[in-house]
Design a protein around this motif. Structure first.
Motif, PDB file in Angstrom:
ATOM      1  N   TYR A  54      -2.161  -0.345 -12.678  1.00 48.20           N
ATOM      2  CA  TYR A  54      -1.430  -0.754 -11.473  1.00 48.20           C
ATOM      3  C   TYR A  54      -2.321  -0.859 -10.241  1.00 48.20           C
ATOM      4  O   TYR A  54      -3.101   0.027  -9.950  1.00 48.20           O
ATOM      5  N   VAL A  55      -2.203  -1.965  -9.533  1.00 52.11           N
ATOM      6  CA  VAL A  55      -2.845  -2.094  -8.217  1.00 52.11           C
ATOM      7  C   VAL A  55      -1.767  -2.522  -7.210  1.00 52.11           C
ATOM      8  O   VAL A  55      -0.999  -3.434  -7.473  1.00 52.11           O
ATOM      9  N   PRO A  56      -1.734  -1.842  -6.057  1.00 50.01           N
ATOM     10  CA  PRO A  56      -0.660  -2.140  -5.093  1.00 50.01           C
ATOM     11  C   PRO A  56      -0.946  -3.374  -4.233  1.00 50.01           C
ATOM     12  O   PRO A  56      -0.627  -3.406  -3.060  1.00 50.01           O
ATOM     13  N   VAL A  57      -1.584  -4.378  -4.827  1.00 52.16           N
ATOM     14  CA  VAL A  57      -1.711  -5.682  -4.164  1.00 52.16           C
ATOM     15  C   VAL A  57      -1.346  -6.753  -5.185  1.00 52.16           C
ATOM     16  O   VAL A  57      -1.459  -6.530  -6.388  1.00 52.16           O
ATOM     17  N   SER A  58      -0.941  -7.908  -4.687  1.00 47.03           N
ATOM     18  CA  SER A  58      -0.539  -8.978  -5.594  1.00 47.03           C
ATOM     19  C   SER A  58      -1.751  -9.756  -6.059  1.00 47.03           C
ATOM     20  O   SER A  58      -2.618 -10.104  -5.273  1.00 47.03           O
ATOM     21  N   TYR A  62       6.436   0.156 -14.613  1.00 46.52           N
ATOM     22  CA  TYR A  62       5.792   1.096 -13.680  1.00 46.52           C
ATOM     23  C   TYR A  62       5.874   0.549 -12.256  1.00 46.52           C
ATOM     24  O   TYR A  62       6.221   1.260 -11.316  1.00 46.52           O
ATOM     25  N   TYR A  63       5.557  -0.736 -12.109  1.00 44.34           N
ATOM     26  CA  TYR A  63       5.650  -1.378 -10.784  1.00 44.34           C
ATOM     27  C   TYR A  63       7.077  -1.261 -10.245  1.00 44.34           C
ATOM     28  O   TYR A  63       7.286  -0.947  -9.068  1.00 44.34           O
ATOM     29  N   LEU A  64       8.056  -1.512 -11.115  1.00 47.49           N
ATOM     30  CA  LEU A  64       9.452  -1.450 -10.663  1.00 47.49           C
ATOM     31  C   LEU A  64       9.820  -0.031 -10.221  1.00 47.49           C
ATOM     32  O   LEU A  64      10.476   0.155  -9.201  1.00 47.49           O
ATOM     33  N   ASP A  65       9.352   0.974 -10.980  1.00 49.12           N
ATOM     34  CA  ASP A  65       9.614   2.365 -10.604  1.00 49.12           C
ATOM     35  C   ASP A  65       9.020   2.698  -9.243  1.00 49.12           C
ATOM     36  O   ASP A  65       9.623   3.409  -8.440  1.00 49.12           O
ATOM     37  N   GLU A  66       7.801   2.191  -9.008  1.00 53.52           N
ATOM     38  CA  GLU A  66       7.106   2.480  -7.758  1.00 53.52           C
ATOM     39  C   GLU A  66       7.838   1.911  -6.549  1.00 53.52           C
ATOM     40  O   GLU A  66       7.789   2.467  -5.465  1.00 53.52           O
ATOM     41  N   TRP A  86      11.229   0.555  -6.602  1.00 56.65           N
ATOM     42  CA  TRP A  86      12.692   0.481  -6.696  1.00 56.65           C
ATOM     43  C   TRP A  86      13.395   1.283  -5.594  1.00 56.65           C
ATOM     44  O   TRP A  86      13.167   2.479  -5.451  1.00 56.65           O
ATOM     45  N   HIS A  87      14.208   0.592  -4.825  1.00 51.92           N
ATOM     46  CA  HIS A  87      14.981   1.192  -3.729  1.00 51.92           C
ATOM     47  C   HIS A  87      14.109   1.976  -2.750  1.00 51.92           C
ATOM     48  O   HIS A  87      14.522   3.018  -2.231  1.00 51.92           O
ATOM     49  N   THR A  88      12.868   1.468  -2.528  1.00 51.00           N
ATOM     50  CA  THR A  88      12.013   2.046  -1.495  1.00 51.00           C
ATOM     51  C   THR A  88      11.645   0.935  -0.516  1.00 51.00           C
ATOM     52  O   THR A  88      11.727  -0.250  -0.851  1.00 51.00           O
ATOM     53  N   TYR A  89      11.195   1.333   0.673  1.00 54.00           N
ATOM     54  CA  TYR A  89      10.770   0.350   1.675  1.00 54.00           C
ATOM     55  C   TYR A  89       9.452  -0.307   1.277  1.00 54.00           C
ATOM     56  O   TYR A  89       8.994  -1.236   1.932  1.00 54.00           O
ATOM     57  N   GLY A  90       8.847   0.187   0.202  1.00 47.80           N
ATOM     58  CA  GLY A  90       7.620  -0.434  -0.303  1.00 47.80           C
ATOM     59  C   GLY A  90       7.888  -1.655  -1.179  1.00 47.80           C
ATOM     60  O   GLY A  90       6.943  -2.307  -1.641  1.00 47.80           O
ATOM     61  N   ASP A  91       9.159  -1.988  -1.408  1.00 46.97           N
ATOM     62  CA  ASP A  91       9.500  -3.165  -2.232  1.00 46.97           C
ATOM     63  C   ASP A  91       9.398  -4.412  -1.347  1.00 46.97           C
ATOM     64  O   ASP A  91      10.387  -4.913  -0.831  1.00 46.97           O
ATOM     65  N   ARG A  92       8.155  -4.895  -1.161  1.00 50.33           N
ATOM     66  CA  ARG A  92       7.899  -5.950  -0.176  1.00 50.33           C
ATOM     67  C   ARG A  92       7.327  -7.217  -0.816  1.00 50.33           C
ATOM     68  O   ARG A  92       6.706  -7.171  -1.873  1.00 50.33           O
ATOM     69  N   VAL A  93       7.532  -8.340  -0.129  1.00 52.18           N
ATOM     70  CA  VAL A  93       7.118  -9.637  -0.686  1.00 52.18           C
ATOM     71  C   VAL A  93       5.614  -9.739  -0.938  1.00 52.18           C
ATOM     72  O   VAL A  93       5.197 -10.483  -1.822  1.00 52.18           O
ATOM     73  N   GLU A  94       4.815  -8.987  -0.178  1.00 56.72           N
ATOM     74  CA  GLU A  94       3.366  -9.055  -0.392  1.00 56.72           C
ATOM     75  C   GLU A  94       2.990  -8.671  -1.828  1.00 56.72           C
ATOM     76  O   GLU A  94       1.932  -9.030  -2.319  1.00 56.72           O
ATOM     77  N   LEU A  95       3.850  -7.882  -2.473  1.00 58.19           N
ATOM     78  CA  LEU A  95       3.528  -7.405  -3.831  1.00 58.19           C
ATOM     79  C   LEU A  95       3.951  -8.391  -4.922  1.00 58.19           C
ATOM     80  O   LEU A  95       3.575  -8.239  -6.089  1.00 58.19           O
TER      81      LEU A  95
END
Ligand SMILES: [Zn+2]
Length: 338
Positions: free
Chosen positions: A40-44, A302-306, A308-317
């Motif tokens: 997992y990397v937190p960038v698209s 894993y990405y979905l868990d990270e 899901w229903h958090t403010y980190g669910d952003r279009v940049e990802l």
């Protein structure tokens, strides 16, 4: 002493073997999850192109729930795509239903976006005899707040289906298909229930439903569906449990998608089957009611868990090729002979 050690060693091995044996079905899902976790990397890897066909999703993700419904209506009206607004009980929200079927000799130049009386009668007649394939996605997000984007849950699927609506309207599929945007999913699948009631009361026949929820990155997966989301595994003599990334609970009953439906989908494009990564979404309600529905998500759980229903669910990802894959699945399946 040695004999006691040997004896307990055999017992431990036996328990491990029993655990593995009982969890053979869960093993592949778990391994895939761990692989995704380490990778997992937190960038698209491939962000949305703002000028591309899905670029409008950046704006859509910032909208509040009432604005989202209006955005969908405006998008369809601007392209002359006929649709119906179906009220969700006494909430102020509607489901938005856009059916497509071959138009025959009818003029292509009709401008009426909302249904006229005659169109309405024609559709009522068609839907009483010919079952629909429905592609659905909920448009509401769990926090009705501009700072919460719900990019993968569920902005991505709505944007993908809007582009699909444009394509299906341009080149009609050989059989009746429809696109459905539901509201009030996040408050207990209320839009799904309202649509089921509408279909039953109006004799609308449903062949199958592909429900998209939590897409936007990596590949596509079909998920088992149940009331409790999470990873299901067995503890010997104790039963099935589900872990949702936050807590353990006894697993609720869950269902697998129909095997024939899976085969037909896999003919169009690759789809992983997560038979022990249970998802709860609109498709769950419809499956429980006997419709041939399947919940489709991104295959990177894993990405979905990270997110899901958090403010980190952003279009940049989000990743554009996932939108494209989902779109190709919709169009390919709509045009497939049954
Ligand atoms: Zn969702």
């Amino acid at each position: 002493m040695k004999r006691v050690l040997k004896g307990s060693g055999i017992v431990v091995l036996g328990i491990v073997a029993l655990c593995v044996g009982l969890n053979l079905n869960s093993l592949d899902d778990g391994i895939q999850y761990l692989q995704d976790m380490f990778a997992y990397v937190p960038v698209s890897a491939q962000p949305l192109d703002p000028k591309g066909r899905f670029g409008f999703c950046e704006q859509f993700a910032t909208l509040r729930n009432a604005q989202r419904a209006q955005f969908i209506v405006n998008f369809l009206e601007a392209r002359g795509i006929a649709f119906q607004r179906l009220p969700i009980y006494d909430t102020k929200f509607d489901n938005i239903f856009a059916p497509f079927a071959r138009r025959g000799n009818e003029s292509e130049s009709h401008q009426a976006a909302s249904f006229t009386f005659v169109q309405d009668m024609v559709w009522r007649t068609i839907q009483a005899f010919v079952p629909y394939t429905i592609f659905s996605a909920h448009y509401d997000k769990v926090y009705d707040d501009p700072d919460y984007q719900g990019a993968s849950d569920n902005s991505a699927a709505v944007c993908m289906l809007l582009v699909a609506a444009e394509e299906l309207n341009r080149a009609r599929p050989p059989r009746p298909v429809a696109i459905l945007f539901t509201g009030q999913e996040e408050v207990g699948l209320v839009g799904a229930r309202a649509f089921y009631d509408y279909a039953t009361e109006n004799n609308l026949q449903v062949a199958d439903v592909l429900n998209f929820d939590n897409i936007g990155r990596a590949g596509l997966a079909a998920r088992a569906s149940g009331e409790r989301s999470g990873y299901v595994f067995t503890i010997p003599l104790w039963g099935e449990f589900v872990y949702d990334g936050r807590k353990f609970s006894p697993a609720s009953a869950y269902r697998q998608p129909d095997a024939r439906l899976m085969q037909q989908l896999q003919r169009v494009g690759p789809i992983k089957l997560y038979d022990r990564m249970v998802a709860q979404s609109d498709g769950t309600y419809w499956q429980e009611r006997g419709w041939n529905a399947v919940n489709l998500t991104s295959d990177n759980i894993y990405y979905l868990d990270e997110t899901w229903h958090t403010y980190g669910d952003r279009v940049e990802l989000l990743e554009q090729d996932n939108f494209q894959r989902a779109l190709e699945l919709v169009l390919g399946y709509a045009r497939q002979e049954q």
